[in-house]
Scaffold this motif. Sequence first.
Motif, PDB file in Angstrom:
ATOM      1  N   TRP A   2      43.256  41.047  40.331  1.00 37.59           N
ATOM      2  CA  TRP A   2      42.277  40.617  39.329  1.00 37.59           C
ATOM      3  C   TRP A   2      41.784  39.231  39.731  1.00 37.59           C
ATOM      4  O   TRP A   2      42.586  38.281  39.811  1.00 37.59           O
ATOM      5  N   SER A  28      30.281  37.711  37.504  1.00 41.05           N
ATOM      6  CA  SER A  28      31.492  38.504  37.266  1.00 41.05           C
ATOM      7  C   SER A  28      31.974  39.097  38.585  1.00 41.05           C
ATOM      8  O   SER A  28      31.202  39.244  39.545  1.00 41.05           O
ATOM      9  N   ASP A  40      34.702  42.280  39.922  1.00 37.03           N
ATOM     10  CA  ASP A  40      35.635  43.352  39.593  1.00 37.03           C
ATOM     11  C   ASP A  40      36.960  43.159  40.330  1.00 37.03           C
ATOM     12  O   ASP A  40      37.053  42.398  41.292  1.00 37.03           O
ATOM     13  N   SER A  85      33.406  44.198  43.715  1.00 38.29           N
ATOM     14  CA  SER A  85      31.991  44.034  43.386  1.00 38.29           C
ATOM     15  C   SER A  85      31.758  42.712  42.650  1.00 38.29           C
ATOM     16  O   SER A  85      32.457  42.377  41.688  1.00 38.29           O
TER      17      SER A  85
END
Length: 265
Positions: A57, A74, A76, A106
């Motif tokens: 993460w 952001s 992923d 991503s």
Amino acid sequence: MLITRKVLLSAALVLSSALAASAADLGGTSLKDAPIMAPMPAASAGWYIRADGGYNWFTSPSLSFSGREVGNSSQDGAWSVGGGIGRYFGRGFRGDITVDHIFDASTESSLYYSPGNLVGNAKFDLSSTVVLANLYYDFNRGGRVVPYIGAGIGYAHNSTSSGTFEQCGCTTEFGGKSTDNFAAAAMAGVSWRIRGGQTTYVSGMKDEPVAVSSGNALYLDFGYRFLYLGKAETASFDADTVTSSEKLKDITAHQLRVGLRYDLN
């Protein structure tokens, strides 16, 4: 006659004292006072190999694009695989060299002329190959359940893939780029000995048991690792008359790993 007896008694006392002093000077000790050998610790296996898999993460990426403001960024999560070879150093310490590959994650962001005034949206993938030299401390070496902590430093090869930039319904493509960075890690976990490596006790001097490890232990490892991976950037692309690359700074990830570790001897 009385004088003779006193002389003989005195001579005997002097002779016994001299013999005792001589024995002490020679370092002589009685069997009762003989030193006792301390029991040996369980023998540690020398080398081991490991294989790991995990999920990563990423924390919120710090993105920039010269001449434009960046927002709504952001990233992923991504899977990873790796392996390594290590050695036990004794007193609970061990170390290894590991190589892990983190697959494509991503990454998306929006570019603005000014706050609320959108230019377009960029999207690309980030992958990393990480080589680390790690040092661990095992809290219960030789036991079936072995908690540990550790830290590592090394190198990260970060690569961005070809990406896209969408502006007013039109999509343009841009290239990827690779960078080499300093990397660091901090980890904690627990190993469970599945088989082998049992500690058995054999007779020693003065009935003191001597612990001996059977070696060739196989461990199932559950661990957490915090990764610092440095930076990455894309190839340059045009965002409405401003050409630059999108840069990621101070990439970090939280990693959960499951793996197997096998003692070679």
